[in-house]
Design a protein around this motif. Structure first.
Motif, mmCIF file in Angstrom:
data_model
loop_
_atom_site.group_PDB
_atom_site.id
_atom_site.type_symbol
_atom_site.label_atom_id
_atom_site.label_comp_id
_atom_site.label_asym_id
_atom_site.label_seq_id
_atom_site.Cartn_x
_atom_site.Cartn_y
_atom_site.Cartn_z
ATOM 1 N N ARG A 65 -12.197 -1.885 -10.576
ATOM 2 C CA ARG A 65 -11.898 -0.573 -9.984
ATOM 3 C C ARG A 65 -10.444 -0.601 -9.490
ATOM 4 O O ARG A 65 -10.170 -0.650 -8.297
ATOM 5 C CB ARG A 65 -12.884 -0.275 -8.851
ATOM 6 N N TYR A 66 -9.517 -0.555 -10.416
ATOM 7 C CA TYR A 66 -8.113 -0.798 -10.080
ATOM 8 C C TYR A 66 -7.491 0.329 -9.261
ATOM 9 O O TYR A 66 -6.663 0.074 -8.389
ATOM 10 C CB TYR A 66 -7.310 -1.043 -11.370
ATOM 11 N N ASN A 67 -7.871 1.562 -9.518
ATOM 12 C CA ASN A 67 -7.313 2.653 -8.717
ATOM 13 C C ASN A 67 -7.781 2.574 -7.267
ATOM 14 O O ASN A 67 -7.001 2.806 -6.333
ATOM 15 C CB ASN A 67 -7.694 4.006 -9.332
ATOM 16 N N ASP A 68 -9.058 2.235 -7.066
ATOM 17 C CA ASP A 68 -9.567 2.062 -5.698
ATOM 18 C C ASP A 68 -8.881 0.861 -5.028
ATOM 19 O O ASP A 68 -8.574 0.898 -3.830
ATOM 20 C CB ASP A 68 -11.076 1.838 -5.716
ATOM 21 N N ALA A 69 -8.651 -0.186 -5.827
ATOM 22 C CA ALA A 69 -7.974 -1.364 -5.279
ATOM 23 C C ALA A 69 -6.550 -1.014 -4.855
ATOM 24 O O ALA A 69 -6.073 -1.441 -3.798
ATOM 25 C CB ALA A 69 -7.961 -2.489 -6.314
ATOM 26 N N ALA B 117 -8.515 -7.956 1.431
ATOM 27 C CA ALA B 117 -9.745 -8.559 0.912
ATOM 28 C C ALA B 117 -10.557 -7.538 0.126
ATOM 29 O O ALA B 117 -11.093 -7.838 -0.953
ATOM 30 C CB ALA B 117 -10.568 -9.121 2.076
ATOM 31 N N ARG B 118 -10.651 -6.307 0.654
ATOM 32 C CA ARG B 118 -11.401 -5.261 -0.037
ATOM 33 C C ARG B 118 -10.763 -4.976 -1.408
ATOM 34 O O ARG B 118 -11.462 -4.828 -2.414
ATOM 35 C CB ARG B 118 -11.418 -3.998 0.812
ATOM 36 N N GLY B 119 -9.449 -4.914 -1.445
ATOM 37 C CA GLY B 119 -8.765 -4.660 -2.705
ATOM 38 C C GLY B 119 -9.026 -5.733 -3.744
ATOM 39 O O GLY B 119 -9.216 -5.436 -4.933
ATOM 40 N N ASN B 120 -9.078 -6.997 -3.295
ATOM 41 C CA ASN B 120 -9.377 -8.089 -4.230
ATOM 42 C C ASN B 120 -10.768 -7.933 -4.838
ATOM 43 O O ASN B 120 -10.972 -8.169 -6.041
ATOM 44 C CB ASN B 120 -9.267 -9.432 -3.505
ATOM 45 N N ALA B 121 -11.743 -7.539 -4.000
ATOM 46 C CA ALA B 121 -13.104 -7.351 -4.510
ATOM 47 C C ALA B 121 -13.153 -6.178 -5.487
ATOM 48 O O ALA B 121 -13.819 -6.245 -6.535
ATOM 49 C CB ALA B 121 -14.069 -7.120 -3.352
ATOM 50 N N LEU B 122 -12.438 -5.104 -5.175
ATOM 51 C CA LEU B 122 -12.408 -3.947 -6.074
ATOM 52 C C LEU B 122 -11.740 -4.297 -7.397
ATOM 53 O O LEU B 122 -12.162 -3.829 -8.471
ATOM 54 C CB LEU B 122 -11.675 -2.795 -5.394
ATOM 55 N N PHE C 28 -4.832 -1.638 -1.187
ATOM 56 C CA PHE C 28 -3.605 -2.419 -0.980
ATOM 57 C C PHE C 28 -2.509 -1.570 -0.319
ATOM 58 O O PHE C 28 -1.743 -2.064 0.500
ATOM 59 C CB PHE C 28 -3.110 -2.987 -2.307
ATOM 60 N N ARG C 29 -2.458 -0.286 -0.666
ATOM 61 C CA ARG C 29 -1.448 0.571 -0.030
ATOM 62 C C ARG C 29 -1.788 0.800 1.450
ATOM 63 O O ARG C 29 -0.876 0.895 2.295
ATOM 64 C CB ARG C 29 -1.328 1.897 -0.787
ATOM 65 N N ARG C 30 -3.074 0.897 1.778
ATOM 66 C CA ARG C 30 -3.450 0.984 3.203
ATOM 67 C C ARG C 30 -3.071 -0.301 3.925
ATOM 68 O O ARG C 30 -2.685 -0.278 5.096
ATOM 69 C CB ARG C 30 -4.952 1.250 3.349
ATOM 70 N N GLN C 31 -3.175 -1.430 3.203
ATOM 71 C CA GLN C 31 -2.772 -2.701 3.802
ATOM 72 C C GLN C 31 -1.283 -2.676 4.153
ATOM 73 O O GLN C 31 -0.876 -3.156 5.217
ATOM 74 C CB GLN C 31 -3.050 -3.845 2.824
ATOM 75 N N LEU C 32 -0.481 -2.117 3.289
ATOM 76 C CA LEU C 32 0.956 -2.057 3.538
ATOM 77 C C LEU C 32 1.293 -1.144 4.715
ATOM 78 O O LEU C 32 2.303 -1.340 5.385
ATOM 79 C CB LEU C 32 1.696 -1.583 2.290
ATOM 80 N N VAL C 33 0.451 -0.135 4.962
ATOM 81 C CA VAL C 33 0.656 0.697 6.155
ATOM 82 C C VAL C 33 0.452 -0.142 7.416
ATOM 83 O O VAL C 33 1.187 -0.014 8.403
ATOM 84 C CB VAL C 33 -0.299 1.911 6.139
ATOM 85 N N GLN C 34 -0.567 -1.039 7.374
ATOM 86 C CA GLN C 34 -0.855 -1.907 8.523
ATOM 87 C C GLN C 34 0.203 -2.996 8.672
ATOM 88 O O GLN C 34 0.651 -3.287 9.777
ATOM 89 C CB GLN C 34 -2.233 -2.564 8.354
ATOM 90 N N THR C 35 0.563 -3.613 7.553
ATOM 91 C CA THR C 35 1.525 -4.731 7.582
ATOM 92 C C THR C 35 2.570 -4.485 6.503
ATOM 93 O O THR C 35 2.431 -4.971 5.373
ATOM 94 C CB THR C 35 0.799 -6.076 7.340
#
Length: 619
Positions: A482-486, A472-477, A490-497
């Protein structure tokens, strides 16, 4: 006419008049009850879709075609849960009013009206005192708002409708409509399998009426019912585990913990029926500690109450014990012994007791009717005050189901520890920001997106990097550019799932925006390797390769996507252009024509055919 005939006709006419009066009273009561329900739920009629309505309705492509309807029935996993009758009702409505939520809300309300009237008829058949008042309490009680005003909970309203019809057919005396009852029970199970407890309810009713249960009269006829209920319960449990995702650390509970959860939940639900305030869309998730002696108060309370009711049953009446057994028995699938996905957020939810509440309503009302039988005026005044109060509470509760922001803001006010509310308030603000951007109001959109990021941060502080917050945070970014922050989110999301297909798709989208299309192609291929049947990945990869003028590579992905989504007109057009680039002109023509069968006004399909004619590739 002789004298004997004259005497026999008078009682017959009196009976006919009495029957006619009863029918008129029944119709008046049914109309009054239905009108009251519509008035109370009117604030929610024009409400928007909320929470998981997207997976059941708005993003459910199976609702769009006959092929999708077949998949709803014959391919488990097409929908979040295997409730094909519920999703068939959504399929019908989609073809009537597409994604206008008002129609779906009205259908839910109509089903609730029908169930309240059927409950009244059932209680009359069982000769329970105060049948109308008990049914009216069910109709107007605010604890039912979650089931009626939330479109996804069509599962409840439809399943209860079929379950009550099944019981009425089964209990009809002397003409028991056994086959009809069994078919209607099947309809209830195919709407929601929580109704699998219905044959046990019928056994409890038999014990209440006769004081014992006989094999031939009571048990043997219900064997097919138990078999159907058990089979569907197994399917639903497997779907919850494999498809919905009800497994992991949140469900790693011992039997003792589950026992404490169940006993706490029973007391919680009974208390909410007695005092329905406050009602929350997402209640706090209890900390279950078996070593805490205070948590054993709940099972002790249940044992004490059941013991008292057994004593009453032996010395006076079996009715209160029967009602309590039905209440607990119908709640059993939602008490925590079986893994359900909502347990991730809370162990209780109002909609879990939609089917259970009538048993306690009927028991309490019947008891009060006996106590106040010599005081009819007081009985009427009390009933009027109670129903009026419940109606007002329901009307107020219905207001919070007008949209995502209202629902989750109310939840957060009542439950400040709800990380889920923070996340969904952020999502609602993000959606509002998109609308502002489309309207050209960039400043308002930026403000809402930054507020959304604050809520995602609050969600993370309460629950850590939970399953969806980085997505969700990545979508807002991304919406803020702010594509680099996004990308980092998203990469942190992949660590979780690690198998999160959507995160891969978002990473690919960021790479496209940053001018790195080859990185995007690699990301999509990695996603497809993790989930070869992901329709969204097949589509995105095929479309991206087509945009990169690599039609030979794009072709197989688009073809595979359309095998599962044959009604997607725009993708037929994309595949048509791919075929055209490969000089497969007959195939291109076929795809453009297929697109027009689904959407006759699709200009890109008409343009594709025109280009083929200009190139003299087709006549």
């Amino acid at each position: 006419m002789n004298e004997t005939a004259a005497y026999s006709v008078q009682p017959l006419k009196a009976q006919q008049r009495a029957g006619s009066s009863f029918m008129r009273l029944h119709w008046v009561g049914a109309v009054a009850m239905s009108a009251s329900i519509f008035i109370c739920y009117w604030p929610a009629v024009h409400g928007h879709f909320i929470w998981d309505d997207e997976s059941h309705v708005t993003e459910n492509h199976a609702l769009h075609s006959l092929n999708g309807l077949a998949r709803i029935w014959f391919i488990p996993g097409t929908t979040p849960q295997y409730y094909p009758l519920t999703h068939t009702s959504f399929w019908i409505e989609y073809h009537l009013w597409e994604l206008n939520p008002t129609g779906y809300h009205i259908t839910n309300i109509l089903l609730h009206c029908a169930s309240a009237i059927l409950l009244w008829r059932l209680l009359l058949l069982l000769e329970i005192r105060g049948a109308f008042v008990a049914a009216a309490i069910f109709a107007l009680h605010p604890v039912n708002v979650e089931s009626v005003a939330w479109i996804t909970e069509r599962k409840n309203t439809l399943a209860t409708f079929f379950a009550l019809l099944s019981m009425l057919c089964y209990l009809r005396i002397p003409d028991r409509k056994y086959k009809s009852s069994l078919i209607l029970f099947g309809g209830a199970l195919l709407s929601k399998t929580i109704t699998s407890s219905l044959p046990a309810v019928l056994l409890v009713i038999a014990w209440w009426q006769h004081g014992r249960i006989e094999w031939r009269r009571d048990v043997k006829p219900l064997i097919p019912f138990f078999a159907l209920g058990l089979g569907m319960s197994v399917i639903t449990s497997l779907m919850e585990y494999t498809r919905v995702g009800a497994h992991g650390p949140e469900w790693a509970l011992s039997f003792t913990q589950r026992l404490l959860i169940a006993s706490h939940a029973i007391c919680f639900y009974a208390a909410k029926l007695a005092w329905p305030a406050p009602l929350e869309f997402s209640y706090p998730r209890w900390q279950v500690t078996p070593t805490n002696p205070l948590q054993w108060i709940y099972p002790a309370t249940i044992v004490l109450v059941v013991g008292i009711l057994i004593w009453i049953a032996r010395r006076w009446t079996r009715a209160p014990l029967a009602a309590t057994l039905i209440f607990i028995g119908t709640l059993f699938p939602a008490l925590g012994f079986i893994n359900l996905y909502p347990m991730r957020f809370s162990f209780v939810a109002d909609h879990f007791q939609y089917l259970s509440a009538p048993a306690l309503f009927a028991s309490v009302v019947a008891g009060l009717a006996i106590l106040l039988q010599r005081k009819p005026v007081l009985r009427i005044l009390f009933a009027a005050f109670l129903l009026g109060s419940l109606a007002l509470l329901t009307w107020r509760q219905a207001h919070i189901y007008q949209g995502q922001l209202q629902l989750w803001t109310d939840t957060l006010q009542k439950n400040p520890s709800s990380w889920l509310a923070h996340e969904w308030i952020g999502n609602a603000l993000k959606e509002a920001a998109v609308q502002d951007q489309q309207a050209g109001n960039a400043a308002a959109a930026k403000q809402k997106l930054n507020e959304a990021l604050d809520h995602y941060d609050a969600s993370e502080k309460l629950h850590g990097e939970n399953g969806d917050v980085n997505l969700a945070r990545g979508n807002a970014l991304m919406a803020l550019g702010r594509y680099n922050d996004a990308l980092a989110a998203f990469r942190r999301q992949l660590v979780q799932t690690p198998l999160n297909t959507l995160a891969h798709l978002k990473i690919a989208a960021c790479d496209e925006q940053l001018g790195r299309p080859e990185n995007a192609v690699a990301e999509l291929k990695a996603s497809l390797a993790a989930d070869p049947n992901s329709a969204s990945t097949l589509l995105d990869l095929g479309m991206l390769l087509a945009q990169l003028a690599r039609p030979a590579e794009a072709r197989p992905y688009l073809e595979r996507y359309l095998q599962g989504r044959p009604d997607d007109a725009e993708t037929h057009v994309a595949l048509g252009y791919v075929y055209g680039q490969l000089q497969m002109f007959d195939d291109a023509r076929r795809e453009f024509l297929l697109a027009l069968t689904h959407d006759p006004n699709l200009q890109t399909a008409h343009q594709g055919l025109a280009l083929l004619r200009q190139a003299k590739a087709i006549p």
